[in-house]
Scaffold this motif. Structure first.
Motif, PDB file in Angstrom:
ATOM      1  N   CYS A  69       4.524   9.282   0.910  1.00  0.00           N
ATOM      2  CA  CYS A  69       4.241   9.316  -1.021  1.00  0.00           C
ATOM      3  C   CYS A  69       4.957  10.774  -1.917  1.00  0.00           C
ATOM      4  O   CYS A  69       5.120  11.294  -2.701  1.00  0.00           O
ATOM      5  CB  CYS A  69       2.651   9.703  -0.786  1.00  0.00           C
ATOM      6  SG  CYS A  69       1.833  11.350  -0.384  1.00  0.00           S
ATOM      7  N   THR A  99      -0.092   3.203  -2.400  1.00  0.00           N
ATOM      8  CA  THR A  99      -1.497   3.006  -2.069  1.00  0.00           C
ATOM      9  C   THR A  99      -2.004   2.958  -0.469  1.00  0.00           C
ATOM     10  O   THR A  99      -1.838   2.063   0.313  1.00  0.00           O
ATOM     11  CB  THR A  99      -1.581   1.146  -2.711  1.00  0.00           C
ATOM     12  OG1 THR A  99      -1.039   1.573  -3.919  1.00  0.00           O
ATOM     13  CG2 THR A  99      -3.349   1.007  -3.227  1.00  0.00           C
ATOM     14  N   ASP A 216       5.920  -1.312  -8.859  1.00  0.00           N
ATOM     15  CA  ASP A 216       5.945  -0.188  -9.407  1.00  0.00           C
ATOM     16  C   ASP A 216       6.708  -0.199 -10.774  1.00  0.00           C
ATOM     17  O   ASP A 216       7.829  -1.952 -10.294  1.00  0.00           O
ATOM     18  CB  ASP A 216       5.784   1.557  -8.615  1.00  0.00           C
ATOM     19  CG  ASP A 216       7.024   1.311  -8.497  1.00  0.00           C
ATOM     20  OD1 ASP A 216       8.583   0.769  -8.510  1.00  0.00           O
ATOM     21  OD2 ASP A 216       8.674   2.676  -8.484  1.00  0.00           O
ATOM     22  N   MET A 222       6.019  -1.224  -3.436  1.00  0.00           N
ATOM     23  CA  MET A 222       4.271  -0.935  -2.918  1.00  0.00           C
ATOM     24  C   MET A 222       4.582  -0.723  -1.545  1.00  0.00           C
ATOM     25  O   MET A 222       4.150  -1.413  -0.837  1.00  0.00           O
ATOM     26  CB  MET A 222       3.064  -1.837  -3.570  1.00  0.00           C
ATOM     27  CG  MET A 222       2.122  -0.374  -2.957  1.00  0.00           C
ATOM     28  SD  MET A 222       2.166   1.348  -4.666  1.00  0.00           S
ATOM     29  CE  MET A 222       1.466   0.668  -6.013  1.00  0.00           C
ATOM     30  N   ASP A 405      -1.954   4.495  -9.097  1.00  0.00           N
ATOM     31  CA  ASP A 405      -2.041   3.609  -8.089  1.00  0.00           C
ATOM     32  C   ASP A 405      -2.324   2.388  -8.930  1.00  0.00           C
ATOM     33  O   ASP A 405      -2.131   1.029  -8.845  1.00  0.00           O
ATOM     34  CB  ASP A 405      -1.793   3.224  -6.656  1.00  0.00           C
ATOM     35  CG  ASP A 405      -3.466   3.976  -6.492  1.00  0.00           C
ATOM     36  OD1 ASP A 405      -4.535   3.706  -7.234  1.00  0.00           O
ATOM     37  OD2 ASP A 405      -3.754   3.949  -5.323  1.00  0.00           O
TER      38      ASP A 405
END
Length: 518
Positions: A69, A99, A216, A222, A405
């Motif tokens: 991330c 996520t 996204d 994702m 998210d």
């Protein structure tokens, strides 16, 4: 790195090694000893799939995958590798849409399913029930369906077990014999699942698998990361989750055939934990899914230390192989190296079995299918560098990912009315009715007692009256006897007095007569 509609894995000398995107659903294996670079390879592949618009699911067994991330950090070593792989124009330090999920609700959004979603068959396999107990489990679910009782969490299931136990004689005619022993066995089997966190896993809102298959706003797939550090220490719950997930995917996704890119790609890190001491049902389900789910557009990649960690029936379905270094210090390890080498299409440029033991960190033997599905010759490959952070993400980066998210709908538990509430309500009504009946009986009993006591009191009073009357009668009789005796005494006295008077008179008369004669 996603490049030319393929996943650019690395360089074999000057030749680029690719995994074609249209073949990515043929499944794969990333293997190697600890510290050889397996996790980095997995992250590189996950980044590439995300860039290609393919959603990814990762089981994070050690907690070091979360760095996806956050953007990677620039340093001299990274800059050299960027130039080495010829990606200067396309490389960028960047984070990916992530996520975070966590069954224990500590490091991500909760993952929940309902007991009904799991179903009696899978639940019976997870709990390792006997055939008789599995039959009773099916009866419990059927009774719940017939009576409109929702089975959402484990307390619902326990309530149903108790309910069926209380009414087993009534249900036996319609559903078959239900023994107390089988019900007790089911209750005992639920204990380990509850202890390992089953009460958090089973509930609502239940996970919608579509939320794992998102992109996204920029079209990037994702990356769903399930924190498994704690989960893998609880095999019952881990098996429950995997069985449900694989079954759900297999049953809900439509057949797609060959696709330009997968719908979803799974990475199971530390896969040896998945199969070590795993229930037979789990191994069978993984084997079935791996064989058949390819046509539904899903790719599955196992990341483990040795190919020998994966059952042969599953291993045979893995077309893409990335083999990092293996260590061979024991006969068993040497055999594992030999088996790993034999699984590749041989390259005459080197001896695969020897090279496996000599690979450096970040180096691997790679063999993928080409675009026509033909296995390529094994290549001695330097794996490309990731664009995201190689280390674990800090709490700030994790929190930022969680906030944006869009999955906050799962954060709050919803306790809807289900079997537990309905049956508990019935129990309360029955308890209230029983209490009222008990109170009525006690009142009736009290009234009867009062009546008996009143009867006793009246009888006692009557007895006392009779006793008093008898006493009075006796006193009267005594008085009468006393009067009678007194009267007799007076009479005797009078008679005596009269007799004395008569005697005296007689004496006087006699005396007078005598005197007269003289």
């Amino acid at each position: 790195m996603f490049l030319d509609n393929s996943i650019y894995l690395g360089l074999a000398e000057e030749e680029r090694v690719f995994l074609p995107l249209n073949m990515a659903n043929r499944h794969g294996l990333v293997a190697g000893a600890s510290g050889t670079g397996k996790t980095i390879t997995m992250k590189v592949m996950a980044e590439s799939f995300s860039d290609a618009g393919v959603p990814v699911f990762l089981c994070d067994a050690k907690g070091d995958v979360s760095g996806l991330c956050a953007p990677g950090k620039q340093n001299e070593g990274m800059e050299k590798r960027i130039d080495k792989f010829g990606i200067r124009d396309s490389f960028a330090y960047k984070g990916y849409p992530v996520t975070f999920w966590d069954i224990y609700q500590e490091k991500g959004h909760p993952v929940r399913i309902t007991v009904s979603d799991m179903g009696p068959d899978l639940l019976a396999r997870i709990l390792d029930l006997t055939p008789a107990q599995e039959g009773v489990m099916n009866i419990i679910f059927r009774i719940a369906d017939d009576k409109g009782l929702k089975l959402i969490d484990l307390k619902d299931l326990r309530a149903m077990v108790s309910y069926v136990d209380e009414h087993k004689k009534e249900f036996a005619v319609d559903y078959g014999n239900i023994t107390t022993q089988s019900l007790g066995g089911i209750s005992r089997a639920l204990l380990p699942l509850e202890d390992q966190g089953g009460e958090q896993f089973f509930g609502e809102p239940a996970l919608d698998m579509a939320d794992w298959m998102r992109c996204d706003e920029n079209g990037k797939g994702m990356v769903n990361i399930l924190d498994c550090v704690k989960l893998m220490q609880n095999p019952k719950l881990y098996s429950s989750f995997l069985l449900w997930m694989l079954s759900e995917l297999f049953e809900t996704l439509p057949e797609e055939g060959d696709m330009e890119k997968p719908k979803l790609v799974f990475f199971f890190d530390e896969a040896h934990m998945l199969f070590a001491d795993a229930p037979k049902a789990l191994v069978q389900k993984v084997e079935q899914v791996v064989k058949l789910i390819r046509s539904k557009g899903v790719g599955i990649y196992f990341v483990t230390q040795s190919p020998g960690d994966i059952p042969d029936s599953v291993l045979a379905q893995l077309s893409h192989r990335v083999q990092h270094a293996l260590r061979a210090y024991t006969p068993a390890e040497r055999k594992a190296v030999r088996v790993a080498a034999q699984s590749f299409r041989e390259n005459p440029a080197f001896k695969t079995e020897e090279l496996i033991c000599e690979l450096g960190v970040g180096k691997a033997l790679v063999s993928c299918l080409n675009e026509e599905g033909v296995p390529q010759m094994v290549q001695h490959t330097s794996i490309i560098c990731p664009q995201s952070l190689m280390a674990a993400a800090d709490e700030a980066a994790r929190s930022a990912a969680l906030m944006k998210d869009g999955m906050e709908k799962y954060d709050e538990t919803v306790d809807n009315e289900s079997a537990y509430e309905v049956l508990t309500g019935k129990e309360e009504e029955e308890a209230k009715a029983a209490e009222e009946e008990k109170a009525a009986k006690e009142e009736e009993k009290a009234a009867e007692k009062a009546a008996k006591e009143e009867e006793k009191r009246l009888a006692k009073e009557e007895k006392e009256r009779e006793k008093a009357e008898l006493k009075r009668q006796k006193e009267l009789e005594r008085e009468e006897e006393k009067r009678r005796k007194a009267a007799e005494k007076r009479k005797e006295k009078i008679q005596k007095e009269l007799m004395d008077v008569g005697v005296k008179a007689l004496k006087r008369g006699l005396l007078n007569t005598l005197l007269k004669k003289r």
